[in-house]
Scaffold this motif. Structure first.
Motif, PDB file in Angstrom:
ATOM      1  N   GLY A 167     -11.405   8.382 -26.619  1.00 29.94           N
ATOM      2  CA  GLY A 167     -11.016   7.637 -25.425  1.00 29.94           C
ATOM      3  C   GLY A 167     -11.138   6.156 -25.643  1.00 29.94           C
ATOM      4  N   TYR A 168     -11.328   5.430 -24.545  1.00 31.71           N
ATOM      5  CA  TYR A 168     -11.381   3.976 -24.572  1.00 31.71           C
ATOM      6  C   TYR A 168     -12.588   3.485 -23.782  1.00 31.71           C
ATOM      7  CZ  TYR A 168      -6.485   4.791 -25.783  1.00 31.71           C
ATOM      8  OH  TYR A 168      -5.327   5.244 -26.360  1.00 31.71           O
ATOM      9  N   GLU A 169     -13.268   2.471 -24.336  1.00 33.69           N
ATOM     10  CA  GLU A 169     -14.393   1.831 -23.650  1.00 33.69           C
ATOM     11  C   GLU A 169     -15.396   2.866 -23.132  1.00 33.69           C
ATOM     12  OE1 GLU A 169     -12.832  -0.691 -20.628  1.00 33.69           O
ATOM     13  OE2 GLU A 169     -11.907  -2.081 -22.037  1.00 33.69           O
ATOM     14  N   GLU A 170     -15.778   3.749 -24.007  1.00 27.63           N
ATOM     15  CA  GLU A 170     -16.783   4.769 -23.728  1.00 27.63           C
ATOM     16  C   GLU A 170     -16.363   5.760 -22.644  1.00 27.63           C
ATOM     17  OE1 GLU A 170     -20.425   2.807 -22.848  1.00 27.63           O
ATOM     18  OE2 GLU A 170     -20.623   1.906 -24.846  1.00 27.63           O
ATOM     19  N   GLN A 171     -15.083   5.760 -22.288  1.00 29.65           N
ATOM     20  CA  GLN A 171     -14.574   6.747 -21.336  1.00 29.65           C
ATOM     21  C   GLN A 171     -13.676   7.724 -22.086  1.00 29.65           C
ATOM     22  OE1 GLN A 171     -12.411   5.183 -18.009  1.00 29.65           O
ATOM     23  NE2 GLN A 171     -11.942   7.188 -17.157  1.00 29.65           N
TER      24      GLN A 171
ATOM     25  N   ARG B  92       0.839  -1.208   0.000  1.00 28.20           N
ATOM     26  CA  ARG B  92       0.000   0.000   0.000  1.00 28.20           C
ATOM     27  C   ARG B  92       0.868   1.250   0.000  1.00 28.20           C
ATOM     28  NH1 ARG B  92      -3.289  -3.090   3.585  1.00 28.20           N
ATOM     29  NH2 ARG B  92      -2.362  -2.075   5.399  1.00 28.20           N
ATOM     30  N   GLN B  93       1.970   1.191   0.763  1.00 25.53           N
ATOM     31  CA  GLN B  93       2.879   2.339   0.796  1.00 25.53           C
ATOM     32  C   GLN B  93       3.475   2.603  -0.585  1.00 25.53           C
ATOM     33  OE1 GLN B  93       6.451   1.695   3.044  1.00 25.53           O
ATOM     34  NE2 GLN B  93       6.915   3.875   3.247  1.00 25.53           N
ATOM     35  N   VAL B  94       3.885   1.520  -1.279  1.00 24.81           N
ATOM     36  CA  VAL B  94       4.455   1.673  -2.614  1.00 24.81           C
ATOM     37  C   VAL B  94       3.429   2.267  -3.571  1.00 24.81           C
ATOM     38  CG1 VAL B  94       5.302   0.402  -4.623  1.00 24.81           C
ATOM     39  CG2 VAL B  94       6.186  -0.125  -2.351  1.00 24.81           C
ATOM     40  N   LEU B  95       2.179   1.776  -3.502  1.00 30.37           N
ATOM     41  CA  LEU B  95       1.125   2.324  -4.357  1.00 30.37           C
ATOM     42  C   LEU B  95       0.931   3.810  -4.092  1.00 30.37           C
ATOM     43  CD1 LEU B  95      -1.548  -0.531  -4.225  1.00 30.37           C
ATOM     44  CD2 LEU B  95      -0.207   0.153  -6.208  1.00 30.37           C
ATOM     45  N   ASP B  96       0.941   4.185  -2.814  1.00 34.37           N
ATOM     46  CA  ASP B  96       0.762   5.602  -2.473  1.00 34.37           C
ATOM     47  C   ASP B  96       1.942   6.438  -2.963  1.00 34.37           C
ATOM     48  OD1 ASP B  96      -1.658   5.131  -1.257  1.00 34.37           O
ATOM     49  OD2 ASP B  96      -0.833   4.959   0.769  1.00 34.37           O
ATOM     50  N   LEU B  97       3.154   5.946  -2.722  1.00 29.90           N
ATOM     51  CA  LEU B  97       4.333   6.720  -3.103  1.00 29.90           C
ATOM     52  C   LEU B  97       4.449   6.895  -4.611  1.00 29.90           C
ATOM     53  CD1 LEU B  97       6.926   5.207  -0.608  1.00 29.90           C
ATOM     54  CD2 LEU B  97       6.066   7.556  -0.613  1.00 29.90           C
ATOM     55  N   LEU B  98       3.954   5.921  -5.367  1.00 34.16           N
ATOM     56  CA  LEU B  98       4.023   6.001  -6.823  1.00 34.16           C
ATOM     57  C   LEU B  98       2.738   6.539  -7.432  1.00 34.16           C
ATOM     58  CD1 LEU B  98       5.906   2.652  -7.555  1.00 34.16           C
ATOM     59  CD2 LEU B  98       6.800   4.958  -7.778  1.00 34.16           C
ATOM     60  N   ALA B  99       1.851   7.081  -6.595  1.00 36.61           N
ATOM     61  CA  ALA B  99       0.597   7.702  -7.067  1.00 36.61           C
ATOM     62  C   ALA B  99      -0.233   6.728  -7.890  1.00 36.61           C
ATOM     63  CB  ALA B  99       0.899   8.972  -7.864  1.00 36.61           C
ATOM     64  N   LEU B 100      -0.334   5.481  -7.402  1.00 35.93           N
ATOM     65  CA  LEU B 100      -1.073   4.455  -8.130  1.00 35.93           C
ATOM     66  C   LEU B 100      -2.334   3.993  -7.413  1.00 35.93           C
ATOM     67  CD1 LEU B 100       1.931   2.222  -9.282  1.00 35.93           C
ATOM     68  CD2 LEU B 100       0.518   3.685 -10.738  1.00 35.93           C
ATOM     69  N   THR B 101      -2.587   4.500  -6.224  1.00 38.48           N
ATOM     70  CA  THR B 101      -3.725   4.023  -5.448  1.00 38.48           C
ATOM     71  C   THR B 101      -5.031   4.208  -6.214  1.00 38.48           C
ATOM     72  OG1 THR B 101      -2.563   4.526  -3.384  1.00 38.48           O
ATOM     73  CG2 THR B 101      -4.959   4.232  -3.261  1.00 38.48           C
ATOM     74  N   SER B 102      -5.189   5.341  -6.876  1.00 38.32           N
ATOM     75  CA  SER B 102      -6.442   5.607  -7.598  1.00 38.32           C
ATOM     76  C   SER B 102      -6.569   4.767  -8.865  1.00 38.32           C
ATOM     77  CB  SER B 102      -6.534   7.095  -7.954  1.00 38.32           C
ATOM     78  OG  SER B 102      -5.471   7.461  -8.828  1.00 38.32           O
ATOM     79  N   LEU B 103      -5.490   4.098  -9.264  1.00 41.79           N
ATOM     80  CA  LEU B 103      -5.511   3.317 -10.505  1.00 41.79           C
ATOM     81  C   LEU B 103      -5.590   1.811 -10.237  1.00 41.79           C
ATOM     82  CD1 LEU B 103      -2.664   5.170 -12.457  1.00 41.79           C
ATOM     83  CD2 LEU B 103      -5.110   5.644 -12.516  1.00 41.79           C
ATOM     84  N   ARG B 104      -5.807   1.410  -8.995  1.00 44.65           N
ATOM     85  CA  ARG B 104      -5.708  -0.009  -8.629  1.00 44.65           C
ATOM     86  C   ARG B 104      -6.625  -0.901  -9.451  1.00 44.65           C
ATOM     87  NH1 ARG B 104      -5.371  -0.575  -2.126  1.00 44.65           N
ATOM     88  NH2 ARG B 104      -5.605  -2.748  -2.759  1.00 44.65           N
ATOM     89  N   THR B 105      -7.800  -0.418  -9.811  1.00 50.10           N
ATOM     90  CA  THR B 105      -8.773  -1.264 -10.517  1.00 50.10           C
ATOM     91  C   THR B 105      -8.794  -1.023 -12.026  1.00 50.10           C
ATOM     92  OG1 THR B 105     -10.541   0.360 -10.125  1.00 50.10           O
ATOM     93  CG2 THR B 105     -10.242  -1.371  -8.463  1.00 50.10           C
ATOM     94  N   ARG B 106      -7.901  -0.173 -12.517  1.00 53.70           N
ATOM     95  CA  ARG B 106      -7.892   0.129 -13.949  1.00 53.70           C
ATOM     96  C   ARG B 106      -7.228  -0.993 -14.734  1.00 53.70           C
ATOM     97  NH1 ARG B 106      -7.271   5.654 -15.333  1.00 53.70           N
ATOM     98  NH2 ARG B 106      -6.394   4.954 -17.318  1.00 53.70           N
ATOM     99  N   PRO B 107      -7.783  -1.417 -15.876  1.00 54.26           N
ATOM    100  CA  PRO B 107      -7.090  -2.368 -16.749  1.00 54.26           C
ATOM    101  C   PRO B 107      -5.777  -1.761 -17.255  1.00 54.26           C
ATOM    102  CG  PRO B 107      -9.411  -2.176 -17.356  1.00 54.26           C
ATOM    103  CD  PRO B 107      -9.138  -1.083 -16.374  1.00 54.26           C
ATOM    104  N   ILE B 108      -4.724  -2.590 -17.319  1.00 53.07           N
ATOM    105  CA  ILE B 108      -3.406  -2.101 -17.704  1.00 53.07           C
ATOM    106  C   ILE B 108      -3.436  -1.438 -19.082  1.00 53.07           C
ATOM    107  CG2 ILE B 108      -1.058  -2.815 -18.298  1.00 53.07           C
ATOM    108  CD1 ILE B 108      -1.529  -2.812 -15.347  1.00 53.07           C
ATOM    109  N   GLU B 109      -4.220  -2.015 -20.017  1.00 50.28           N
ATOM    110  CA  GLU B 109      -4.199  -1.495 -21.385  1.00 50.28           C
ATOM    111  C   GLU B 109      -4.794  -0.088 -21.483  1.00 50.28           C
ATOM    112  OE1 GLU B 109      -7.849  -4.192 -20.970  1.00 50.28           O
ATOM    113  OE2 GLU B 109      -5.721  -4.252 -20.425  1.00 50.28           O
ATOM    114  N   THR B 110      -5.479   0.382 -20.453  1.00 52.30           N
ATOM    115  CA  THR B 110      -6.056   1.728 -20.494  1.00 52.30           C
ATOM    116  C   THR B 110      -5.119   2.780 -19.904  1.00 52.30           C
ATOM    117  OG1 THR B 110      -7.145   1.580 -18.330  1.00 52.30           O
ATOM    118  CG2 THR B 110      -8.341   0.697 -20.239  1.00 52.30           C
TER     119      THR B 110
END
Length: 373
Positions: free
Chosen positions: A194-198, A17-35
């Motif tokens: 965009g992608y997938e209607e987003q 969790r700390q690594v995700l926070d430090l790399l500003a990835l927490t908000s992207l946890r559920t995003r598909p990689i290809e997006t």
């Protein structure tokens, strides 16, 4: 023993969790990689490498796809992780100006034309005077004899205040282009895509004229790559139009669009399929129904302009990232398009290679080409 395992798992979850926070990835946890954007994928890859709590982290150009502010945040994060976890970090990096203020030791691989590589190891200020490709601020420090050498612009400020420069030394005539304005060759009108209607890009309009180099700027993830892909038909816009001259290209196949508007993606390997570098260019010409004698710059001459003449018979995927980038660039330029879209073309290039690329783009512009970076 079971408690120790459970405790280590708990610490691992906290660490991740700390690594995700430090790399500003927490908000992207559920995003598909290809997006994700190229910079976001870069941060995900670093987070994945850190997931097992290694003692040594080896990174190959980790800031190459990051905006300057995000690059500095990443380097600050790596310093923090190094101090907090006793992590040893080894970086291979062309953008020395970014990493010099952070590093303790430089390993410089020095190679002459006919001799094997020689490795020089030491503190930055001892090794930098021995190197050829160095940041501009270090070049300035060497030229003016500053000791110690500045490793950043901030370091150079104190020295610069002591330098007296004659009033006439910095004045020179800058030639102004006096060409008559030309009608835009490439136009984008109110484009949303965009992608997938987003939607990622919203209501963008721009015009690119012959003899012009334009630069598209923005933070990671704002849609720069999405916009370029939409301009050549790789993404169908939600709304808006793209025009080449007076032609709406919405009904044209991608191959036809790219005959007139060449596109170089962030990953050069996506364009490399042939067995040799020269074959990459000849295959492109064949796919467009062209012969080598039909194009403005013959394939071998183009390879020479890009510093690739020694590699004409090499397997493209065996080359370095920077060399592959130039091979892919040659493959899209060989048809003689009037406009080129380049997505982070200096990724993986050292200072001399960047200068060579800039010289090529200026020649392309001066010959009436339109360039969007």
């Amino acid at each position: 023993g079971i408690r120790d395992v459970e405790r280590s798992r708990g610490l691992g979850d906290v660490y991740k969790r700390q690594v995700l926070d430090l790399l500003a990835l927490t908000s992207l946890r559920t995003r598909p990689i290809e997006t994700l954007s190229g910079g976001e994928k870069q941060r995900v890859a670093i987070a994945a490498a850190l997931a097992l709590c290694p003692k040594v982290l080896v990174l190959d150009e980790p800031t190459s796809q990051l905006a300057p502010d995000m690059a500095h945040e990443l380097l600050d994060t790596l310093v923090h992780l190094s101090e907090a976890l006793g992590l040893t970090i080894v970086l291979a990096e062309h953008r020395l100006e970014r990493v010099l203020p952070y590093c303790d030791t430089i390993l410089y691989l020095e190679q002459a034309a006919s001799t094997p590589s020689h490795v020089r190891v030491g503190p930055p200020r001892e090794i930098l005077p021995l190197m050829e490709d160095i940041p501009p601020v270090v070049t300035l420090g060497k030229a003016l004899g500053w000791t110690p050498l500045p490793l950043s612009v901030e370091d150079a400020v104190l020295w610069a205040q002591t330098v007296r420069i004659p009033p006439s030394a910095g004045s020179r005539e800058v030639p102004q282009r006096r060409d008559a304005p030309q009608a835009p060759y490439l136009r984008v009108e109110s484009l949303t895509a965009g992608y997938e209607e987003q939607a990622v890009v919203h209501d963008v309009s721009l015009a690119l004229s012959p003899g012009e180099i334009a630069v598209l700027l923005g933070h990671n993830g704002v849609g720069k790559s999405t916009l370029l892909r939409a301009m050549v038909g790789l993404i169908h816009p939600v709304q808006g139009r793209v025009w080449i001259g007076d032609r709406d290209v919405s009904d044209l196949p991608v191959a036809e669009i790219c005959r007139h508007v060449a596109y170089l993606p962030q990953d050069p390997s996506a364009l490399l399929f042939a067995d040799t570098v020269l074959d990459e260019l000849l295959t492109t010409l064949h796919n467009h129904g062209l012969r080598p004698e039909d194009v403005p710059v013959p394939p071998r001459e183009l390879l020479e302009q890009l510093g690739l003449a020694p590699y004409w018979d090499a397997y493209p995927r065996d080359l370095s990232v920077g060399e592959r980038q130039r091979v892919a660039l040659a493959a899209i330029l060989v048809t003689g398009p009037r406009a080129i879209l380049l997505d982070e073309p200096t990724r993986g290039l050292d200072y001399s290679a960047k200068a060579a690329l800039l010289a090529l783009l200026r020649r392309w512009r001066d010959g009436g080409g339109a360039v969007l970076l």
